[in-house]
Design a protein around this motif. Structure first.
Motif, short mmCIF file in Angstrom:
data_model
loop_
_atom_site.label_atom_id
_atom_site.label_comp_id
_atom_site.label_asym_id
_atom_site.label_seq_id
_atom_site.Cartn_x
_atom_site.Cartn_y
_atom_site.Cartn_z
N HIS A 23 -6.65 4.84 -2.75
CA HIS A 23 -5.79 3.53 -2.52
C HIS A 23 -4.94 3.53 -3.77
O HIS A 23 -6.22 3.30 -4.98
CB HIS A 23 -6.84 2.64 -1.88
CG HIS A 23 -7.54 2.32 -0.72
ND1 HIS A 23 -7.09 2.84 0.54
CD2 HIS A 23 -8.96 3.00 -0.84
CE1 HIS A 23 -8.28 3.10 0.98
NE2 HIS A 23 -9.50 2.46 0.09
N MET B 188 -16.31 0.12 -3.48
CA MET B 188 -14.81 0.39 -4.11
C MET B 188 -14.96 0.65 -5.37
O MET B 188 -15.37 -0.43 -6.28
CB MET B 188 -14.02 -0.85 -3.70
CG MET B 188 -12.77 -0.47 -3.59
SD MET B 188 -11.81 1.07 -2.97
CE MET B 188 -11.56 0.12 -1.96
N LEU C 107 -2.27 0.78 -4.76
CA LEU C 107 -1.54 -0.42 -4.48
C LEU C 107 -0.29 -0.92 -5.47
O LEU C 107 -0.60 -0.72 -6.57
CB LEU C 107 -2.05 -1.47 -4.24
CG LEU C 107 -3.34 -1.89 -3.26
CD1 LEU C 107 -4.02 -2.92 -3.47
CD2 LEU C 107 -2.74 -1.31 -1.81
N VAL D 110 -9.17 -5.17 0.50
CA VAL D 110 -8.63 -3.92 0.89
C VAL D 110 -10.06 -2.94 1.53
O VAL D 110 -10.60 -2.75 2.34
CB VAL D 110 -7.75 -2.62 0.42
CG1 VAL D 110 -8.57 -1.21 0.83
CG2 VAL D 110 -5.74 -2.85 0.88
N MET E 12 -17.36 -4.29 -5.31
CA MET E 12 -16.34 -3.49 -5.48
C MET E 12 -16.86 -3.57 -7.30
O MET E 12 -17.08 -4.50 -7.91
CB MET E 12 -14.63 -3.60 -5.61
CG MET E 12 -13.60 -3.08 -6.22
SD MET E 12 -11.94 -3.72 -5.70
CE MET E 12 -11.81 -5.11 -6.68
N VAL F 199 -2.31 -0.84 -9.14
CA VAL F 199 -3.68 -0.16 -8.99
C VAL F 199 -4.10 0.77 -7.80
O VAL F 199 -3.74 0.55 -6.94
CB VAL F 199 -4.71 -1.88 -8.41
CG1 VAL F 199 -4.28 -1.83 -7.11
CG2 VAL F 199 -5.60 -2.16 -8.80
N THR F 200 -5.46 1.49 -8.65
CA THR F 200 -5.74 2.34 -7.55
C THR F 200 -7.20 2.23 -7.51
O THR F 200 -8.41 1.33 -8.53
CB THR F 200 -5.74 3.84 -8.62
OG1 THR F 200 -6.08 3.72 -9.81
CG2 THR F 200 -4.27 3.84 -8.55
N GLY F 201 -7.70 2.89 -5.95
CA GLY F 201 -8.79 2.30 -5.68
C GLY F 201 -9.61 2.96 -5.28
O GLY F 201 -9.02 3.55 -3.94
N LEU G 108 -3.38 -7.38 -7.98
CA LEU G 108 -3.32 -6.25 -7.79
C LEU G 108 -5.13 -6.52 -7.33
O LEU G 108 -5.59 -5.99 -6.55
CB LEU G 108 -3.12 -5.18 -8.55
CG LEU G 108 -1.25 -4.99 -8.52
CD1 LEU G 108 -1.29 -4.28 -10.15
CD2 LEU G 108 -1.10 -4.83 -7.08
N LEU H 212 -12.91 0.46 -8.42
CA LEU H 212 -11.36 0.08 -9.74
C LEU H 212 -11.29 0.87 -10.28
O LEU H 212 -11.58 1.13 -11.43
CB LEU H 212 -11.16 -1.35 -9.41
CG LEU H 212 -9.61 -1.49 -10.13
CD1 LEU H 212 -9.83 -3.36 -10.12
CD2 LEU H 212 -9.59 -1.21 -11.42
N LEU I 10 -6.65 -5.31 -3.91
CA LEU I 10 -7.72 -4.11 -3.82
C LEU I 10 -9.01 -4.14 -3.48
O LEU I 10 -9.76 -4.09 -2.45
CB LEU I 10 -8.16 -3.82 -4.75
CG LEU I 10 -9.07 -2.18 -4.69
CD1 LEU I 10 -8.04 -1.23 -3.88
CD2 LEU I 10 -9.16 -1.68 -6.30
N ARG J 239 0.81 -1.60 0.50
CA ARG J 239 0.13 0.17 0.01
C ARG J 239 0.97 1.27 0.03
O ARG J 239 1.91 1.68 1.08
CB ARG J 239 -1.00 0.05 1.30
CG ARG J 239 -1.75 0.74 1.10
CD ARG J 239 -2.93 1.16 0.84
NE ARG J 239 -4.30 2.53 1.17
CZ ARG J 239 -4.72 2.75 2.16
NH1 ARG J 239 -4.77 2.35 2.98
NH2 ARG J 239 -4.32 3.59 1.72
#
Length: 138
Positions: A38, A66, A40, A93, A102, A52-54, A86, A68, A90, A5
């Protein structure tokens, strides 16, 4: 592979090749400053291999889910499970943050992304349409 993270601007700069464009300082600081965002990064032998972003999204009658936002894997690390790891991380998370689900949007012809998302449990929503607004940024 190790997934971390990310909370420091320097780590994002060092992994800048994983993004569509070079990360911008102000946007990066704002992103990292919001606990609902977030990022990662997967490292293979301490080399940034993917990210990866969330973003957590909340609605009064639904709770928190979430989004993605983006998945990127360096070309030399593709087809090695980095993307799947990834997305799974996520999702973990999201569960830890009490999200009820998500979701992600991708192009219909992006076979690699569709395969990755489906492999880790993503199910396509039938008959959905995405509409966008693009604003001039002057």
């Amino acid at each position: 592979m190790e997934i971390r993270r990310i909370t420091q601007v320097e780590a994002i700069k060092a992994a800048g090749h994983l993004f569509d464009d070079p990360p911008r300082q102000g946007a990066t600081e704002s992103f990292l400053g919001d606990e609902r965002h977030h990022l990662l990064i997967a490292y293979v032998d301490n080399v940034p291999a993917g990210m990866v972003t969330g973003v957590e999204m909340m609605h009064p009658d639904k709770g928190t889910e979430m989004f993605l936002y983006e998945l990127g894997v360096d070309e030399s690390f593709r087809r090695q499970g980095v993307g799947r790891a990834l997305v799974s991380a996520l999702a973990d998370v999201a569960r830890e943050r009490d999200c009820y689900g998500m979701w992600v949007i991708t192009d219909a012809d992006n076979a690699a992304a569709l395969a990755t998302y489906r492999h880790v449990g993503g199910v396509p929503e039938e008959e959905q349409v995405v509409l966008v607004w693009t604003f001039d940024q002057t």
